[in-house]
Design a protein around this motif. Sequence first.
Motif, PDB file in Angstrom:
ATOM      1  N   PHE A  30      16.084 -19.563  40.936  1.00  0.00           N
ATOM      2  CA  PHE A  30      16.791 -18.458  42.059  1.00  0.00           C
ATOM      3  C   PHE A  30      18.619 -18.824  42.132  1.00  0.00           C
ATOM      4  O   PHE A  30      18.892 -18.520  41.221  1.00  0.00           O
ATOM      5  CB  PHE A  30      16.483 -18.854  43.302  1.00  0.00           C
ATOM      6  CG  PHE A  30      16.781 -17.516  44.427  1.00  0.00           C
ATOM      7  CD1 PHE A  30      16.780 -16.223  44.778  1.00  0.00           C
ATOM      8  CD2 PHE A  30      18.099 -18.073  45.385  1.00  0.00           C
ATOM      9  CE1 PHE A  30      17.440 -15.590  45.443  1.00  0.00           C
ATOM     10  CE2 PHE A  30      18.308 -17.434  45.866  1.00  0.00           C
ATOM     11  CZ  PHE A  30      18.239 -15.926  46.069  1.00  0.00           C
ATOM     12  N   TRP A  31      18.661 -20.389  42.287  1.00  0.00           N
ATOM     13  CA  TRP A  31      19.870 -20.242  42.407  1.00  0.00           C
ATOM     14  C   TRP A  31      20.942 -20.078  41.511  1.00  0.00           C
ATOM     15  O   TRP A  31      22.154 -19.963  41.312  1.00  0.00           O
ATOM     16  CB  TRP A  31      20.330 -21.808  43.664  1.00  0.00           C
ATOM     17  CG  TRP A  31      20.415 -20.967  44.520  1.00  0.00           C
ATOM     18  CD1 TRP A  31      21.418 -20.610  45.644  1.00  0.00           C
ATOM     19  CD2 TRP A  31      18.751 -21.339  45.809  1.00  0.00           C
ATOM     20  NE1 TRP A  31      20.944 -20.609  46.943  1.00  0.00           N
ATOM     21  CE2 TRP A  31      19.560 -20.881  47.324  1.00  0.00           C
ATOM     22  CE3 TRP A  31      18.255 -22.277  45.502  1.00  0.00           C
ATOM     23  CZ2 TRP A  31      18.231 -21.264  47.853  1.00  0.00           C
ATOM     24  CZ3 TRP A  31      17.945 -22.492  47.302  1.00  0.00           C
ATOM     25  CH2 TRP A  31      17.573 -22.076  47.934  1.00  0.00           C
ATOM     26  N   GLN A  35      20.027 -15.762  40.565  1.00  0.00           N
ATOM     27  CA  GLN A  35      21.639 -15.184  41.613  1.00  0.00           C
ATOM     28  C   GLN A  35      22.277 -15.134  40.741  1.00  0.00           C
ATOM     29  O   GLN A  35      22.886 -13.684  40.459  1.00  0.00           O
ATOM     30  CB  GLN A  35      21.543 -16.048  42.586  1.00  0.00           C
ATOM     31  CG  GLN A  35      22.544 -15.773  43.356  1.00  0.00           C
ATOM     32  CD  GLN A  35      23.449 -17.547  44.402  1.00  0.00           C
ATOM     33  OE1 GLN A  35      22.670 -17.903  44.255  1.00  0.00           O
ATOM     34  NE2 GLN A  35      23.007 -16.182  46.212  1.00  0.00           N
ATOM     35  N   GLU A  39      24.311 -11.258  40.421  1.00  0.00           N
ATOM     36  CA  GLU A  39      25.949 -11.318  40.115  1.00  0.00           C
ATOM     37  C   GLU A  39      25.936 -10.406  39.111  1.00  0.00           C
ATOM     38  O   GLU A  39      27.182  -9.657  38.830  1.00  0.00           O
ATOM     39  CB  GLU A  39      26.233 -11.976  40.261  1.00  0.00           C
ATOM     40  CG  GLU A  39      25.430 -12.592  42.148  1.00  0.00           C
ATOM     41  CD  GLU A  39      26.416 -14.355  42.468  1.00  0.00           C
ATOM     42  OE1 GLU A  39      27.259 -15.268  41.425  1.00  0.00           O
ATOM     43  OE2 GLU A  39      25.530 -14.901  43.193  1.00  0.00           O
ATOM     44  N   GLY A 120      29.876 -14.854  37.674  1.00  0.00           N
ATOM     45  CA  GLY A 120      28.360 -15.079  38.951  1.00  0.00           C
ATOM     46  C   GLY A 120      27.824 -16.879  37.977  1.00  0.00           C
ATOM     47  O   GLY A 120      27.374 -17.127  38.992  1.00  0.00           O
TER      48      GLY A 120
END
Length: 238
Positions: A30-31, A35, A39, A120
Amino acid sequence: MVFFLKRQISWTLQKILTGFAAGVMVAASFWSLLQPALESSEGMGKLSFLPAACGFLVGIGFLLLLDVLTPHMHMDQQVEGPQSGIKRTTKLILAVTLHNIPEGMAVGVVYAGWLAGKAGVSQAAALALAIGIAIQNFPEGAIVSMPLLAEGMPKGKTFWMGVLSGAVEPIAAVVTILAASAIVPVLPYLLAFAAGAMMYVVVEELIPEMSEGKHSNWGTIAFSLGFVLMMILDVALG
């Protein structure tokens, strides 16, 4: 670990190692991957979810296809009998080697995004993912090496088998970085692809193993610790 532990790894320790590796990979998916993919697609407005969703599903499908086409054994599969040693050893090494490819790709994709200056994706975030993958390689290496040792393989050979099973990671990362010029236009898709591939490994292999039988709570606790550690690394360094 093959030089310090007994020839047979306990079920409890195996669940702890597996759960920890699974927690790190879920948080990293995820991170460090999804994500940044979201972004990077913000310019698409309400359709910004599209690259992440498509890439994630293709990553799942790719690993599913490998599972179907490649005759490897699952990490929790037990084969008994003296005739199964060589085949089981080969299949176990192949299984983990295949699963290490998306991990190497994930690091390579993030670094390629940072080198290209994509929004991002920061150098610290790429470093956090590399550190997280390196940490989860420790329990993963033990999960590979210890069963081989239990089957009678010499400690030295067992150690190098574990090392070589992970050698595909830096190779996959370098190949991905070298292809950065072709990767940048589809970076959100590839970030999500790596996330999907990693999540397939977690759901198909790691979670069933850590939850099987008694003492599954140890695996759950280790999963939580691995997840939180990776989250801290990504947020603190990112």
